[in-house]
Scaffold this active site. Sequence first.
Site, PDB file in Angstrom:
ATOM      1  N   CYS A   2       9.515  58.144  47.649  1.00  0.00           N
ATOM      2  CA  CYS A   2      10.871  58.279  47.411  1.00  0.00           C
ATOM      3  C   CYS A   2      11.110  58.387  46.469  1.00  0.00           C
ATOM      4  CB  CYS A   2      10.811  56.824  47.889  1.00  0.00           C
ATOM      5  SG  CYS A   2      10.013  56.964  49.679  1.00  0.00           S
ATOM      6  N   ARG A  27      13.434  64.026  46.206  1.00  0.00           N
ATOM      7  CA  ARG A  27      12.649  63.506  46.460  1.00  0.00           C
ATOM      8  C   ARG A  27      11.657  62.426  48.298  1.00  0.00           C
ATOM      9  NH1 ARG A  27       9.489  61.703  41.869  1.00  0.00           N
ATOM     10  NH2 ARG A  27       8.703  60.254  42.687  1.00  0.00           N
ATOM     11  N   TRP A  75      11.648  58.962  51.909  1.00  0.00           N
ATOM     12  CA  TRP A  75      10.702  59.709  52.135  1.00  0.00           C
ATOM     13  C   TRP A  75      10.015  58.732  53.520  1.00  0.00           C
ATOM     14  CZ3 TRP A  75       5.608  61.032  52.835  1.00  0.00           C
ATOM     15  CH2 TRP A  75       5.152  62.095  53.613  1.00  0.00           C
ATOM     16  N   ASN A 100       8.881  53.102  45.696  1.00  0.00           N
ATOM     17  CA  ASN A 100       8.521  53.803  46.117  1.00  0.00           C
ATOM     18  C   ASN A 100       7.185  54.016  45.762  1.00  0.00           C
ATOM     19  OD1 ASN A 100       7.409  56.838  46.113  1.00  0.00           O
ATOM     20  ND2 ASN A 100       8.048  57.051  43.068  1.00  0.00           N
ATOM     21  N   GLY A 101       6.454  54.626  47.236  1.00  0.00           N
ATOM     22  CA  GLY A 101       4.546  54.256  46.637  1.00  0.00           C
ATOM     23  C   GLY A 101       4.030  53.378  48.270  1.00  0.00           C
ATOM     24  N   GLU A 483       0.525  81.123  50.440  1.00  0.00           N
ATOM     25  CA  GLU A 483       2.046  81.193  49.748  1.00  0.00           C
ATOM     26  C   GLU A 483       2.837  81.742  50.307  1.00  0.00           C
ATOM     27  OE1 GLU A 483       2.203  78.997  47.440  1.00  0.00           O
ATOM     28  OE2 GLU A 483       4.972  79.447  47.010  1.00  0.00           O
ATOM     29  N   LYS A 487       5.366  79.591  52.075  1.00  0.00           N
ATOM     30  CA  LYS A 487       7.150  79.093  52.336  1.00  0.00           C
ATOM     31  C   LYS A 487       7.495  79.329  53.153  1.00  0.00           C
ATOM     32  CE  LYS A 487       7.259  78.695  48.918  1.00  0.00           C
ATOM     33  NZ  LYS A 487       6.282  77.711  47.793  1.00  0.00           N
ATOM     34  N   GLU A 490       7.096  76.023  55.947  1.00  0.00           N
ATOM     35  CA  GLU A 490       7.644  75.413  55.012  1.00  0.00           C
ATOM     36  C   GLU A 490       9.454  75.087  55.155  1.00  0.00           C
ATOM     37  OE1 GLU A 490       7.018  75.673  50.692  1.00  0.00           O
ATOM     38  OE2 GLU A 490       6.947  73.414  50.840  1.00  0.00           O
ATOM     39  N   HIS A 506     -13.021  88.449  62.808  1.00  0.00           N
ATOM     40  CA  HIS A 506     -13.442  87.158  63.225  1.00  0.00           C
ATOM     41  C   HIS A 506     -12.659  86.361  63.921  1.00  0.00           C
ATOM     42  CE1 HIS A 506     -16.923  88.972  60.639  1.00  0.00           C
ATOM     43  NE2 HIS A 506     -15.972  88.997  59.798  1.00  0.00           N
ATOM     44  N   LYS A 606       9.718  66.899  47.457  1.00  0.00           N
ATOM     45  CA  LYS A 606       9.555  68.163  46.213  1.00  0.00           C
ATOM     46  C   LYS A 606       8.091  67.136  45.680  1.00  0.00           C
ATOM     47  CE  LYS A 606       9.832  71.582  43.705  1.00  0.00           C
ATOM     48  NZ  LYS A 606       9.774  72.235  44.598  1.00  0.00           N
TER      49      LYS A 606
HETATM   50  C1  AGP Z   1       5.383  74.484  47.291  1.00  0.00           C
HETATM   51  O1  AGP Z   1       6.039  75.005  48.128  1.00  0.00           O
HETATM   52  C2  AGP Z   1       5.128  72.284  47.887  1.00  0.00           C
HETATM   53  N1  AGP Z   1       6.419  72.181  48.211  1.00  0.00           N
HETATM   54  C3  AGP Z   1       4.149  71.969  47.738  1.00  0.00           C
HETATM   55  O2  AGP Z   1       3.155  72.364  48.918  1.00  0.00           O
HETATM   56  C4  AGP Z   1       3.482  71.749  46.233  1.00  0.00           C
HETATM   57  O3  AGP Z   1       3.569  72.169  46.003  1.00  0.00           O
HETATM   58  C5  AGP Z   1       2.005  70.378  45.939  1.00  0.00           C
HETATM   59  O4  AGP Z   1       3.197  69.147  46.770  1.00  0.00           O
HETATM   60  C6  AGP Z   1       2.233  70.084  45.188  1.00  0.00           C
HETATM   61  O5  AGP Z   1       3.084  69.467  44.297  1.00  0.00           O
HETATM   62  P1  AGP Z   1       2.889  69.479  42.151  1.00  0.00           P
HETATM   63  O6  AGP Z   1       3.057  71.275  41.924  1.00  0.00           O
HETATM   64  O7  AGP Z   1       4.292  69.069  41.641  1.00  0.00           O
HETATM   65  O8  AGP Z   1       1.608  68.953  41.952  1.00  0.00           O
END
Ligand code: AGP
Length: 611
Positions: A2, A27, A75, A100-101, A483, A487, A490, A506, A606
């Site tokens: 958060c 966040r 969040w 936050n936490g 990756e 993307k 996500e 396989h 994020k």
């Molecule tokens: C990637 O698009 C992400 N949103 C997520 O996987 C991110 O890379 C991951 O949470 C790690 O974050 P960081 O690089 O800030 O540690």
Amino acid sequence: MCGIVGAAARRDVVPVLIEGLRRLEYRGYDSAGLAVIDEHSRLVSARAVGKVAALADRLDAEPFAGQVGAAHTRWATHGGVSEANAHPQRSGDNVAVVHNGIIENYESLREVLEGKGYGFHSQTDTEVIAHLIDSHLQTGLGLREAVRTSLGELDGAYAIVAVTPDEPTRLVAARRGSPLVLGVGNGEHFVASDAAALLPVTRHFVFLEEGDLVDLTADSAEVIDLQGTTVTRPVVESSLSADAADKGGYRHYMLKEIFEQPKALGDTLSERFAHGRPLEAVLGPDAAELLPQVRGVHIVACGTSYHAGLVARYYLEQGGGVPCTVEVASEYRYRDPVVPPGTLFLAISQSGETADTLAALRFARGSGYVATAAICNVPESSLVRESDLVLMTRAGPEIGVASTKAFTTQLAALGLFGMLVARHNRLDARMEKLYARQLLHVPAQVEKTLQLESAMIKWAEWFADKHHALFLGRGPSFPVALEGALKLKEISYIHAEAYPAGELKHGPLALVDADMPVVAVAPNNRLIEKLKSNLQEVRARGGQLFVLADPDTGIRSEPGIEVVTMPEHIEALQAPLVYTVPLQLLAYHVAVARGTDVDQPRNLAKSVTVE
Ligand code: AGP
């Protein structure tokens, strides 16, 4: 996960708090809220489900003002998304807390507090903190001591801000395991999860340390450490500007960040080479002593950063003869890794605040590594402050939740890092200079590759109504495929998986039919003929192929195979960086076509500062 922000000033802080929340929305963005002490020394608050804009609308309709206050964008962890679970959480009219936490022992604390007569109105762990602080205020403690005593009873990770109308000019904040920065203004003080939230009001920051508590008024800010001693922490002037987080004319942050990659990569690589070879000092003053001792590397990271680590394994092992293992931080931290002599621990993180990665770093510190190292994008982050060696990626602020320029700059930094480690192992000076030249050419290659956007818009039309997609690659292109799949899932919510192309037969081949687009990453490397055979296996099952190919591969479009050719031949070291770019554009345009929230996809945040 958060975002929290607090302010003590001699002006109405509501606009400052709202702007701070907007800047922290990356966040978490499922609900938001704000509390202030008003001119009659009353605690007033508002909360709203949805983004910060919904809270701002509510405050426009029913305004209030105050000179001391705290705010939150959420969040959800404990308790679903609802107004009752949004923060601030209050203990009646006496305490408001933003948090936050995660508080791990909240259930037992809740029972104790219920026994004392406190009624609970949410499912959050945070409400426990508010009542706990109130219970200590009721014994005659002031806010600072009530917070300190409460924190001693909490297990878990947190950053909190608390206010009470009993002390209407004061705000008390603390951190343990979640980031918190103190902003020093002119006759006013602030706290926030991230300095970016406070850039419109100050550029002077104190980066609070683990266990710090800060007692704030407009005129004063006293920092108290874990031992209860008042300490002086350095005030740092930030070089970030308040508009660093603008969209700059682009429709989404993500698109802006994709197009910023040539510059970001240039920044990551600039002034880091001398006589055609990377400078050891880029990893910090201890690099000269530590690097010659390194015989192997353990890389730990999460998500996209983990994918960067998977690419780095090829750089270290194939290019440099340095054994390397790569692991997701959430698993690494709970096993007992065997650490061979001469192993360096490397954490990769854009934010430097990812809870699992930080915990892995802390675990690694006592585990017999030569040293700990970090590749990170945020200079003030906990990861940077706690690592022995540090290589900054210099991507600039990344706001879109889907990581783009942070990933490619991590790869550039890992290219540099790989050379610095490998030169003490199998890499000779001639090859090192060749690799350095190849790496320095990447920003120009990425610039050209961005011109493939129109081709990716066409591909996106095929994907827009699909439910599943496969991504294939071999060697270092496999992490690129991972990756690309991450993307797409996500931001477009299409179920996408990546496989090493040789693994398809396989099992996953059973999924292939005309409704399952298959994307392949096909640089011209020693595995290209094997990859071509794997693609034939897909075609033979009626799968529709979308291939990103090196011009030298001879792979051409035909019925069932759409080929987009890269603008020039791309060398092995360069390929992961360059091939990633069209996959980012593909995911972006599929998401736009499907009308999803590109920059703030559902259920995500994020910076993942909870376990
Ligand atoms: C990637 O698009 C992400 N949103 C997520 O996987 C991110 O890379 C991951 O949470 C790690 O974050 P960081 O690089 O800030 O540690």
